[in-house]
Design a protein around this motif. Sequence first.
Motif, PDB file in Angstrom:
ATOM      1  N   GLU A   1      -0.765  -1.209  12.877  1.00  0.00           N
ATOM      2  CA  GLU A   1      -1.747  -0.915  11.833  1.00  0.00           C
ATOM      3  C   GLU A   1      -1.256   0.272  11.019  1.00  0.00           C
ATOM      4  OE1 GLU A   1      -5.923   1.130  12.025  1.00  0.00           O
ATOM      5  OE2 GLU A   1      -6.126  -0.981  12.591  1.00  0.00           O
ATOM      6  N   ILE A   2      -1.370   0.158   9.699  1.00  0.00           N
ATOM      7  CA  ILE A   2      -0.943   1.230   8.808  1.00  0.00           C
ATOM      8  C   ILE A   2      -2.137   1.657   7.957  1.00  0.00           C
ATOM      9  CG2 ILE A   2       0.585   1.898   6.905  1.00  0.00           C
ATOM     10  CD1 ILE A   2       2.627  -0.087   7.959  1.00  0.00           C
ATOM     11  N   GLY A   3      -2.385   2.966   7.918  1.00  0.00           N
ATOM     12  CA  GLY A   3      -3.402   3.542   7.054  1.00  0.00           C
ATOM     13  C   GLY A   3      -2.721   4.390   5.999  1.00  0.00           C
ATOM     14  N   PHE A   4      -3.099   4.208   4.730  1.00  0.00           N
ATOM     15  CA  PHE A   4      -2.428   4.920   3.645  1.00  0.00           C
ATOM     16  C   PHE A   4      -3.354   5.113   2.457  1.00  0.00           C
ATOM     17  CE2 PHE A   4      -1.856   0.471   2.638  1.00  0.00           C
ATOM     18  CZ  PHE A   4      -1.951   0.409   1.259  1.00  0.00           C
ATOM     19  N   VAL A   5      -2.964   6.024   1.583  1.00  0.00           N
ATOM     20  CA  VAL A   5      -3.634   6.222   0.304  1.00  0.00           C
ATOM     21  C   VAL A   5      -2.672   5.756  -0.778  1.00  0.00           C
ATOM     22  CG1 VAL A   5      -4.622   7.894  -1.307  1.00  0.00           C
ATOM     23  CG2 VAL A   5      -4.952   8.194   1.152  1.00  0.00           C
ATOM     24  N   ALA A   6      -3.142   4.841  -1.638  1.00  0.00           N
ATOM     25  CA  ALA A   6      -2.350   4.392  -2.781  1.00  0.00           C
ATOM     26  C   ALA A   6      -2.282   5.547  -3.785  1.00  0.00           C
ATOM     27  CB  ALA A   6      -2.986   3.163  -3.415  1.00  0.00           C
ATOM     28  N   ILE A   7      -1.084   5.865  -4.258  1.00  0.00           N
ATOM     29  CA  ILE A   7      -0.914   7.025  -5.132  1.00  0.00           C
ATOM     30  C   ILE A   7      -0.402   6.647  -6.525  1.00  0.00           C
ATOM     31  CG2 ILE A   7       0.297   9.224  -5.445  1.00  0.00           C
ATOM     32  CD1 ILE A   7      -1.635   9.350  -3.122  1.00  0.00           C
ATOM     33  N   LYS A   8       0.795   6.089  -6.584  1.00  0.00           N
ATOM     34  CA  LYS A   8       1.495   5.912  -7.858  1.00  0.00           C
ATOM     35  C   LYS A   8       1.285   4.505  -8.424  1.00  0.00           C
ATOM     36  CE  LYS A   8       6.127   6.271  -9.797  1.00  0.00           C
ATOM     37  NZ  LYS A   8       7.535   6.378  -9.460  1.00  0.00           N
ATOM     38  N   PRO A   9       0.610   4.397  -9.574  1.00  0.00           N
ATOM     39  CA  PRO A   9       0.405   3.063 -10.169  1.00  0.00           C
ATOM     40  C   PRO A   9       1.738   2.378 -10.491  1.00  0.00           C
ATOM     41  CG  PRO A   9      -1.051   4.673 -11.181  1.00  0.00           C
ATOM     42  CD  PRO A   9      -0.066   5.439 -10.331  1.00  0.00           C
ATOM     43  N   GLY A  10       1.752   1.059 -10.339  1.00  0.00           N
ATOM     44  CA  GLY A  10       2.943   0.277 -10.649  1.00  0.00           C
ATOM     45  C   GLY A  10       2.954  -1.041  -9.899  1.00  0.00           C
ATOM     46  N   GLN A  11       4.061  -1.762 -10.021  1.00  0.00           N
ATOM     47  CA  GLN A  11       4.274  -3.058  -9.378  1.00  0.00           C
ATOM     48  C   GLN A  11       5.261  -2.877  -8.227  1.00  0.00           C
ATOM     49  OE1 GLN A  11       2.808  -6.014 -10.432  1.00  0.00           O
ATOM     50  NE2 GLN A  11       1.649  -4.772 -11.871  1.00  0.00           N
ATOM     51  N   TYR A  12       4.881  -3.345  -7.034  1.00  0.00           N
ATOM     52  CA  TYR A  12       5.697  -3.160  -5.845  1.00  0.00           C
ATOM     53  C   TYR A  12       5.711  -4.436  -5.025  1.00  0.00           C
ATOM     54  CZ  TYR A  12       4.777   1.600  -7.314  1.00  0.00           C
ATOM     55  OH  TYR A  12       4.670   2.740  -8.053  1.00  0.00           O
ATOM     56  N   PHE A  13       6.448  -4.407  -3.907  1.00  0.00           N
ATOM     57  CA  PHE A  13       6.468  -5.553  -3.005  1.00  0.00           C
ATOM     58  C   PHE A  13       6.841  -5.124  -1.600  1.00  0.00           C
ATOM     59  CE2 PHE A  13      10.770  -5.258  -4.714  1.00  0.00           C
ATOM     60  CZ  PHE A  13      11.539  -5.316  -3.560  1.00  0.00           C
ATOM     61  N   LEU A  14       6.467  -5.947  -0.652  1.00  0.00           N
ATOM     62  CA  LEU A  14       6.992  -5.924   0.711  1.00  0.00           C
ATOM     63  C   LEU A  14       7.627  -7.288   0.900  1.00  0.00           C
ATOM     64  CD1 LEU A  14       4.022  -4.385   2.743  1.00  0.00           C
ATOM     65  CD2 LEU A  14       6.180  -3.270   2.158  1.00  0.00           C
ATOM     66  N   ARG A  15       8.789  -7.349   1.535  1.00  0.00           N
ATOM     67  CA  ARG A  15       9.433  -8.643   1.753  1.00  0.00           C
ATOM     68  C   ARG A  15      10.284  -8.618   3.002  1.00  0.00           C
ATOM     69  NH1 ARG A  15      14.270  -8.636  -2.740  1.00  0.00           N
ATOM     70  NH2 ARG A  15      15.451  -7.020  -1.709  1.00  0.00           N
TER      71      ARG A  15
END
Length: 148
Positions: free
Chosen positions: A118-132
């Motif tokens: 389980e990962i807990g995080f705060v989204a910070i920097k606007p933009g387009q990303y991915f996990l792959r």
Amino acid sequence: MKSILATIGIAALIPALALADGAPRDQWGRAGILSSANKADLPPVTLSSGMPLSEAPWVLTSGTYYEFEIEGDGSAELALEGSEFFRAIWIDEIVVNDLEIRPLGLNSIEFDDAGTMEIGFVAIKPGQYFLRIPGSTGETQRLDITIE
């Protein structure tokens, strides 16, 4: 005249006394952005040979605290990469087998066997990303993420 000034002074002092405990008075309460009022759960990411990572892309809001699980079924040794995404968030904690990890950063995650993280995080920097899944080219082996 003195009684009028005293009344005005007391009226001005009452709000200050209400805030005298030093507690922040914002929309999220005492814990700020880590409070439950600013928390959202995301759908799990599935690491399984030949299965899609997720059903839909994620659209996140900058400043919101999120939690999600990565579930590996052990069908293959699989990893997730997304260094740009991991640099665009602040990771509060990673929990594996009830062990809490508080990293300064992250580049990738790998599952050798079945398990859940389980990962807990705060989204910070606007933009387009991915996990792959590294080395994969299929659309289902990639999770597109937008931070607004």
